[in-house]
Every structure is written in structure tokens, then in C-alpha cells.
Motif scaffolding. Structure first.
Motif, short mmCIF file in Angstrom:
data_model
loop_
_atom_site.label_atom_id
_atom_site.label_comp_id
_atom_site.label_asym_id
_atom_site.label_seq_id
_atom_site.Cartn_x
_atom_site.Cartn_y
_atom_site.Cartn_z
N THR A 273 -2.10 71.24 61.93
CA THR A 273 -2.78 71.41 63.22
C THR A 273 -1.84 71.17 64.40
N ASP A 274 -0.85 70.28 64.23
CA ASP A 274 0.10 70.03 65.32
C ASP A 274 0.93 71.28 65.61
N THR A 275 1.33 72.01 64.57
CA THR A 275 2.09 73.24 64.77
C THR A 275 1.23 74.30 65.46
N ALA A 276 -0.03 74.39 65.03
CA ALA A 276 -0.94 75.36 65.67
C ALA A 276 -1.13 75.03 67.15
N LEU A 277 -1.30 73.75 67.46
CA LEU A 277 -1.45 73.34 68.86
C LEU A 277 -0.20 73.65 69.65
N ARG A 278 0.96 73.39 69.06
CA ARG A 278 2.23 73.67 69.74
C ARG A 278 2.34 75.15 70.08
N ARG A 279 1.93 76.00 69.13
CA ARG A 279 2.00 77.44 69.37
C ARG A 279 1.00 77.87 70.45
N ARG A 280 -0.17 77.27 70.47
CA ARG A 280 -1.14 77.59 71.52
C ARG A 280 -0.59 77.24 72.88
N ARG A 281 0.05 76.08 72.98
CA ARG A 281 0.61 75.68 74.27
C ARG A 281 1.75 76.61 74.69
#
Length: 690
Positions: A273-281
Motif C-alpha cells: 500500500t505504501d508503494t501504491a500511495l507513493r505512485r498516487r502522489r
């Protein structure tokens, strides 16, 4: 006597603040004239006598709208500013459109007949939407009662009666669905026609964008929106001319600190989920940057606005105001853990009561306008940047503005170590990752913003108008810039290197803090970053081609003063010499100082070399031509970038500097370039980049 269908023939739409005596007189005269034509009375809905007192007012109005054949709109300033009158008007606009689809455009029957009791209402302070409605009414067959009294009044109303009768007759011959609107349902349920489809390439979206006059987009990150707007704008301008634009374009982002609360296609791609959040940002950053760049290029600050919404929106989608008055809604269904190509859109006309239009407006009204604030000032002799004022980002660096002052920026030189040597990483500039100098290669750069130091307000409150930029601000901006491309915080690896200056002739100058940033070996960049390693030989070849292009362009230029031509000729010659083309440099000077038409040889050779040395790189959107280095790296390559590469250990950098030092001719040319590019009086006067 003619028979009429159930419901009402005419719906009288008026503002309750207007004089009802005029309306009543119009209705009475209209009845007399219509009876004379049709031998029957008109069934007229006029809400002052059509609704029992305090009895379900809105439901009755909606029922009357749905069962009325045509509308007479009492067009006044009060009418145009009334929200409820706007809903009534838009209902009949939509009814007209639906009928044209049912019966064919050639048989479209007018349903709205404007009556202007005091002539056309003035524009005054009307909103864009109200002005559109005023223009729509002006283009219809209506009557103007200004100054009409006695026979004149009767003559105008008689013409209206004939027009209404003709419309009713045509409706009587239309299909049953068009002729007899369905009776209203007491629960306010509406049954619009809904179209659905997969988002895929977005062709339908682009088509609606191109046709619409006003657009409101509510999204999360909007990373691909600029490309759709670009495509729609080309289509719009092919139809309506090169200056066509939307009357209003409003784009809403989700606030960054809420991105961790949503689930989207990145959760299908990344189990962490941290990688997904990083990509969203990252995507949100690309979205803001690409749309800000579009705003800057189009220079439409009063028509194009970005917003941040601090709550989870009830939907994502787009509201399109069409030229014919319709409001089309597209809502996007975004199931978690599904790719973007699996997103579904639902498309439909807004409700009679304009519910969705109001919902979109509520989101915009509750959002904060996104417009970064930048400090303006000037560096002193010790490279301390003195802030004197602030400007909005969308109002700076406008070509030809003549704006004074300096903008503080950062340039970050990313690199990684490979086999014991440093490998520089540069970015191919696209509309997704840059606002200017598209198609060029550069290290990532960015503005220092008010958010990076938050001290302008405090100083202003104490009456201090000039203050030094806080020393921590450039480092914060550099870390933020790195995080945008990497999606990760590598702040411990960011190191200050030096300052550089860049002079413009027609807008603000730029003052850079240059940093280097060591990355983990073979770091995987997001595709949109367009970052890749370049060797020193590749960068020298890119710059050499740029020199050939600039020199050839100067040879073809005819609108340059003699003084500036001489200055630019010397700069081009020094650049050619620095790359080892001394003989061509001498020929260029002779050519530019003499009869250029009689001596075309340098231009021919420069053009041939420029074409032969052009470079094409593979990018995320296919093979693209590289148009050179960005302005700062081009000017400062020998005096600033190359020494930094040598310090980092980039292969060949030390040796190339030694070669320049050993070759007196080339070394002198490099020294001359450094002095000239640092001369504000010279560079601020040159109209062309050389």
C-alpha cells in the motif's frame, strides 16, 4: 373547435420579482389572439393561479414543466439571475434537443419563445452561464414589447400567438413521445437516457470536451487530463478558430493528505500500500504540473482554474455545459484493484432541477484554489537571495511580458554509481513532467515556493518588505523536487553544489541553487518521469547539434539589429570553437558580417550538420526528437555542469576539461562564453537563444 392534448399548451416562465401585471396582460391578449387563430383557448400554466396556496409548490412546477408543450420566457434581468428560472429554461432546452434527436435536426420544433417586456436585458454583471442563456434567447423567435402600447402591443402579441400556434400544430404531427410528454411522478423520479462505456482511450471524453463551452472536472489525481484537454483544444480550434477556448474550465484535485484514504488502480498493480500511495502522489504531482503548464501556455487565468478539495468527493466525473444549453454529466466508476482501462463512465443529461450541476458547483465552492505563490527578488553579490514581493505561479515567466525581478529555483543533478563511476541521469521533458522547453533534456528543476519557507506573511506583518530567502528553503524545494520524480524521500542524499544565474530578455531572470542527489544503483523511475542515464559523449553530441541549429537559425534571421547580430555571431562562433569547429566559426563570422546572400556556404554546411547530428530517443510515448539541452544546462555546460560531473566522477569529464585547458583556442572560447553568459547587460538584450 380544435382539441388539445392533456396537460398545458404554454408554460409561462417568469421571475417573481417582476411586475405580474405585465405578464397578466400578455396572457389575456395572447388568449384573445390565439382563439381568433385556433378557435380554442390556450391551456396556460401561470403559477400565480395554477397552484393552490402552499400546496407542494415545487412538485407542481415540475409536473407543469413536464406536461407543457412550449414555454414563454419573460426575459428580464431578474429572470436571468433567477436560479429557478434557469432550471425552467434549461428543461425546455433539453426537451428541444431530445426532440431533435427523435425527429431529426431538420424538423426541430422551437419550444422556447422569449418575450422582452423592456427590450433585451443588459449584460451587466451576469455570470458566464447567464450570458450564455441571454445569447441563446436573443437568437430565438420572440417579441420585444419595449415601447409597444395599444396597437403595437397587440401586433407583437398576435405574432407570438401565430408562432405558438405553428409550434403546437407541428407538435401535433410529431411522434407520440414528442407530442405528449409523460405526466410527472409525484416522487420526483426522472428516467434519463443513460449511456455507459469503458474509459479506454477517452475518445468520447475528448469529443465532449471539444464541444462544451464550460467544463468542470472532479478527479483524484488528474494525471492524464492535460493530454485530453490538449487533444480537445486542437479539435475545438479546428472547428472554431485558433483562439477558441472554454468560457470556464474548472479542475478539482483531491487534497494530497487524503490520497492515502482512497483505493484505485495502483492497488491492483502494487501489493504494498505504501508503494501504491507513493505512485498516487506522483501522479497528482504530474497532474498539477502538466495542467499548470497548460494554463501557462494558454494564458487564460480567468477561464482556467485549479482547485483542491479537502474531503472525499461523493463522485468523480465531469460536467459539460453544451452550446445548446444542455448539461451533460459523466460519472466515472472506479472499482478498487481494477486498471484504469476497466473504469466505466455513465453519461446522462442533468436532472430538471439541475441537481448534478449544483453538486459540482458545491464541490468547487468548498475547494481551495490551487495557485502556488512564488517569491520574487534579486540575488546580491554574495548569492544571498533578497525577497521583495510574491507573485502567483501562473502569472510568471510569460513570454514577452517584460516582467522584472528574479525567481529562485532549484536544479537537482541525480546520479547513480555504476562500476565505480558516476552516471548522470537526465529527464526528457514532456507535457507530463515539464511546463517549458518541451523536447529538451535536462536535470529536474523546480520553483522555490512560499510553502518551502512560509515566512512572507510573518515578515509582512512586522512591516519588513525585503528579507533574505531562508537558507533552508532551497534544500526543502530540492527534496520536494526529487520526491516528485522518485516517489521516495532520499533527502539524506541531496547535497548543495553551487549557484547559477540565467538571464531572459523578455521576462523574469532565474537564480538557481544546484544540488546533486545520489540514487540507489539502477533505481526504477516511474514511466512518466522519463529519466534515463546519459554518457558525457551523448550530452556533448546533443549540445553540438544544438549549436549547429542555433547558428543556422541566426544565419536565416532577418529581424535582428546590427549590434545584436554581432553579439550573437560571436557567441555562436565561440560555441562552434568550443566543440572543435574553429574553421566553421570563422566562416560564420565572415558570413554574418558581410553579404549573407552572396556567401551561403556556412548556412548550407550548418544546416547539413544540424540535420545529420539530430538525435531521437525512445520515450514512453514512442520515439521523439531531442531538441537539445535546457537553457541553463546549455549555457552553463562547460563552466558549471562539466566541473560538477568531474567532481562526481562522471567518466570523461576530467579528461575533457583537461583537453579544453590544453587547447588554447578552445579554452579561450569557453572562457569567452562563460563571461558572456554571465553578462546581464548582453544576455538581457538578445532576442534569440544562442
Amino acid at each position: 373547435m380544435e382539441q388539445r392534448p392533456a396537460g398545458y399548451d404554454v408554460f409561462i416562465s417568469y421571475a417573481h420579482d417582476d411586475d405580474r401585471r405585465v405578464i397578466q396582460r400578455l396572457v389575456e391578449e395572447l388568449q384573445r389572439e390565439f382563439i381568433a387563430i385556433a378557435d380554442r383557448r390556450l391551456a396556460v400554466f401561470l403559477d400565480q393561479d395554477g397552484i393552490p396556496t402552499a400546496q407542494r409548490w415545487q412538485q407542481t412546477i415540475r409536473s407543469a414543466l413536464r406536461t407543457s408543450s412550449v414555454m414563454i420566457a419573460m426575459l428580464t434581468e431578474n429572470y436571468l439571475s433567477s436560479d429557478w428560472c434557469a432550471r425552467e429554461y434549461e428543461f425546455f432546452v433539453t426537451t428541444e434537443h431530445d426532440h431533435s434527436l427523435e425527429e431529426g435536426a431538420a424538423r426541430s420544433i422551437p419550444r422556447i419563445f422569449p418575450v422582452m417586456p423592456a427590450g433585451p436585458p443588459a449584460e451587466g454583471d451576469l455570470s458566464a452561464e447567464q450570458r450564455r442563456r441571454r445569447l441563446d434567447a436573443a437568437e430565438r423567435q420572440g417579441i420585444d414589447l419595449r415601447g409597444a402600447d395599444g396597437p403595437g402591443f397587440t401586433r407583437e402579441v398576435s405574432r407570438l400567438a401565430r408562432d405558438v400556434h405553428e409550434a403546437l400544430e407541428r407538435l401535433a404531427g410529431a411522434s407520440p413521445a414528442v407530442r405528449s410528454p409523460a405526466p410527472a411522478e409525484e416522487d420526483d423520479t426522472e428516467h434519463p437516457q443513460v449511456t455507459s462505456g469503458y474509459v479506454n482511450t477517452g475518445d468520447r471524453f475528448v469529443s465532449l470536451l471539444a464541444e462544451a463551452v464550460n467544463v468542470t472536472v472532479v478527479g483524484w489525481t488528474n494525471e492524464s487530463l492535460a493530454e485530453s484537454l490538449d487533444a480537445a483544444l486542437k479539435l475545438k480550434r479546428s472547428r472554431h478558430g485558433g483562439r477558441a477556448f472554454w468560457r470556464s474550465l474548472r479542475i478539482v484535485f483531491l487534497k494530497d493528505d487524503l490520497l492515502e484514504l482512497i483505493r484505485d488502480e495502483h492497488d491492483a498493480q502494487f501489493p504494498d500500500t505504501d508503494t501504491a500511495l507513493r505512485r498516487r502522489r506522483q501522479n497528482a504531482g504530474y497532474g498539477r504540473r502538466s495542467l499548470s503548464a497548460l494554463l501557462l501556455r494558454e494564458n487564460q487565468p480567468h477561464r482556467f482554474t485549479l482547485h483542491e478539495y479537502g474531503h472525499i468527493p461523493p463522485f468523480t466525473g465531469t460536467l459539460f455545459d453544451m452550446p445548446d444549453g444542455r448539461r451533460i454529466v459523466q460519472v466515472v466508476i472506479r472499482p478498487p484493484r481494477r486498471s484504469a482501462s476497466d473504469h466505466l463512465f455513465l453519461e446522462f443529461a442533468d436532472r430538471t432541477d439541475q441537481y448534478f450541476g449544483a453538486a459540482f458547483n458545491d464541490i468547487v465552492d468548498l475547494s481551495h484554489t490551487y495557485d502556488e505563490v512564488l517569491p520574487i527578488g534579486e540575488p546580491d553579490d554574495d548569492d544571498v537571495f533578497q525577497c521583495t514581493e510574491a507573485r502567483f505561479r501562473n502569472r510568471v515567466l510569460q513570454d514577452g511580458s517584460g516582467a522584472k525581478g528574479w525567481l529562485p529555483l532549484v536544479l537537482v543533478v541525480p546520479w547513480w554509481e555504476s562500476r565505480g563511476t558516476a552516471v548522470p541521469l537526465l529527464q526528457f521533458r514532456t507535457a507530463r513532467n515539464a511546463g517549458r522547453e518541451l523536447g529538451r533534456v535536462s536535470h529536474p528543476a523546480g520553483h522555490i515556493t512560499q510553502e518551502d519557507y512560509r515566512r512572507i506573511e510573518d515578515r509582512s506583518e512586522r512591516g519588513v518588505t525585503t528579507f533574505p530567502l531562508p537558507t533552508h528553503a532551497p534544500m526543502i524545494a530540492a527534496r520536494r523536487r526529487v520526491a516528485l520524480e522518485l516517489g521516495a524521500d532520499l533527502s539524506q542524499e541531496v547535497t548543495f553544489a553551487r549557484n547559477m544565474r540565467y538571464y531572459h530578455h523578455d521576462k523574469e531572470h532565474l537564480f538557481f541553487w544546484v544540488f546533486d542527489c545520489r540514487l540507489p544503483a539502477r533505481f526504477q523511475f516511474p514511466a512518466d518521469a522519463e529519466m534515463r542515464p546519459y554518457t558525457l559523449e551523448e550530452l556533448l553530441a546533443i549540445r553540438e547539434n544544438q549549436v549547429f541549429e542555433y547558428a543556422a537559425r541566426l544565419c536565416r534571421s532577418s529581424e535582428v539589429s546590427r549590434q545584436n547580430l554581432e553579439r550573437m555571431a560571436r557567441i555562436c562562433a565561440a560555441n562552434l570553437t568550443a566543440h572543435g569547429h574553429h574553421d566553421l566559426a570563422e566562416a560564420l563570422l565572415v558570413h554574418l558580417r558581410g553579404d549573407r546572400a552572396a556567401s551561403p556556404e556556412p548556412l548550407n554546411e550548418l544546416t547539413e550538420r544540424a540535420e545529420r547530428t539530430r538525435r531521437f530517443d525512445r520515450t514512453g510515448v514512442g520515439e521523439r526528437r531531442v531538441f537539445g539541452l535546457s537553457g541553463l544546462e546549455y549555457r552553463e555546460f562547460f563552466s558549471g555542469i562539466l566541473p560538477l560531473y568531474a567532481r562526481l566522477g562522471v567518466p570523461g569529464a576530467v579528461e575533457y576539461l583537461e583537453t579544453l585547458e590544453a587547447d588554447e583556442t578552445r579554452g579561450t572560447a569557453v572562457g569567452r562564453l562563460a563571461a558572456t553568459y554571465a553578462d546581464i547587460d548582453v544576455m538581457a538584450a538578445l532576442p534569440l537563444e544562442v
